[in-house]
Design an enzyme around this catalytic site. Structure first.
Site, PDB file in Angstrom:
ATOM      1  N   CYS A   1       0.847  -1.251  -0.044  1.00  0.00           N
ATOM      2  CA  CYS A   1      -0.033  -0.053   0.027  1.00  0.00           C
ATOM      3  C   CYS A   1       0.807   1.284   0.061  1.00  0.00           C
ATOM      4  CB  CYS A   1      -0.853   0.066   1.192  1.00  0.00           C
ATOM      5  SG  CYS A   1      -2.355   1.286   0.819  1.00  0.00           S
TER       6      CYS A   1
ATOM      7  N   HIS B   1      -3.429  -5.729   1.802  1.00  0.00           N
ATOM      8  CA  HIS B   1      -3.273  -5.823   3.309  1.00  0.00           C
ATOM      9  C   HIS B   1      -3.868  -7.457   3.785  1.00  0.00           C
ATOM     10  CE1 HIS B   1      -2.335  -1.675   4.029  1.00  0.00           C
ATOM     11  NE2 HIS B   1      -3.352  -1.174   3.178  1.00  0.00           N
TER      12      HIS B   1
ATOM     13  N   ARG C   1     -12.316   6.242  -1.728  1.00  0.00           N
ATOM     14  CA  ARG C   1     -11.425   5.166  -1.431  1.00  0.00           C
ATOM     15  C   ARG C   1     -12.009   4.050  -2.060  1.00  0.00           C
ATOM     16  NH1 ARG C   1      -7.857   6.652   2.267  1.00  0.00           N
ATOM     17  NH2 ARG C   1      -7.015   4.401   2.544  1.00  0.00           N
TER      18      ARG C   1
END
Length: 251
Positions: free
Chosen positions: A93, A198, A126
């Site tokens: 990320c 993640h 997002r």
């Protein structure tokens, strides 16, 4: 055999359980009798890359990325040499974004390391959710039960665009990936893995973790390494279940 893992800025770049990737690498080494030591480096610390076998950068907020970026610039040439000599680098990320040329957001540009030919622009919303991707590189995920897929979780505002010299780590079948437009997720360059996934990533994808371990050992010992097999039946069943469930919801 032994390997040394350098965990960069664990106090700043550790969103969504990224530290779990380090734990996974250690355990998979330990189960094979390989000693894996982890050394944490914070702002102001020297970075002895000549003693490093795996370099790990996790994810962080925009503010933390800006802080880290300023410090990393002083190590840029050393990291570039490490990468070009097939040093293993895993970046998740925010760490992945810092490998590129820049991250543009809210009238501010965060300078990257230009290790990867890419740039990132902040989007208006997002990109969040579970991800299934079809891996483009068979050497990473060659197992009977999980032949070509990687699973994970993404939560990022940045849209990353790769230059023509680089190929994505995989092609998204569910989720957004690098930018939600071109279908690519992450990047694989030499022994560099950059990704938005993640979760952490490696416990869900043990074959990907083993690729990292094997690459580090082969570089260190200058020989082909065959890792002893582990009983990953539970991991593969969980992986396959997640893949089936996510694809079913996607249809």
């Amino acid at each position: 055999m032994n390997i040394r893992i350098a965990h960069l800025y664990p106090d700043l770049l550790n969103l969504y359980g990224d530290r779990g990737n380090i734990t996974c690498l250690q355990k998979r080494c330990s189960w094979r009798g390989i000693e894996a030591t982890v050394h944490e480096y914070r702002l102001g610390d020297e970075l002895p890359l000549d003693e490093t076998d795996i370099l790990f950068l996790g994810g962080g907020s925009d503010r933390e990325q800006c802080i880290v970026s300023e410090h990393l610039q002083g190590h840029r040439d050393a990291i570039q040499s490490y990468v070009e000599s097939d040093g293993v680098l895993v970046a998740v990320c925010g760490g992945y974004q810092l490998l590129g040329h820049s991250y543009q957001q809210a009238g501010e540009t965060i300078a990257g390391l230009s290790i990867i030919d890419s740039y990132t622009i902040a989007g208006e919303r997002r990109l969040i959710g579970n991800v299934v991707m079809r891996c483009q590189h068979q050497q990473l995920v060659s197992a009977p039960s999980s032949a070509t897929s990687v699973v994970g979780f993404e939560n990022h505002a940045g849209r990353t665009y790769l230059g023509p010299a680089h190929t994505p780590l995989g092609v998204v079948t569910q989720g957004y990936g690098n930018n939600g437009e071109d279908g690519g997720e992450g990047v694989l360059y030499r022994n560099v893995i950059g990704t938005y996934l993640h979760g952490p990533l490696f416990p869900k994808n043990p074959l990907l973790a083993d690729f990292v371990i094997r690459s580090a050992l082969q570089r260190k010992y200058s020989s082909s390494i065959a890792l002893s097999p582990l009983d990953d039946s539970v991991e593969h069943r969980a992986h396959d279940y997640l893949t089936r469930c996510r694809l079913a919801r996607c249809q």
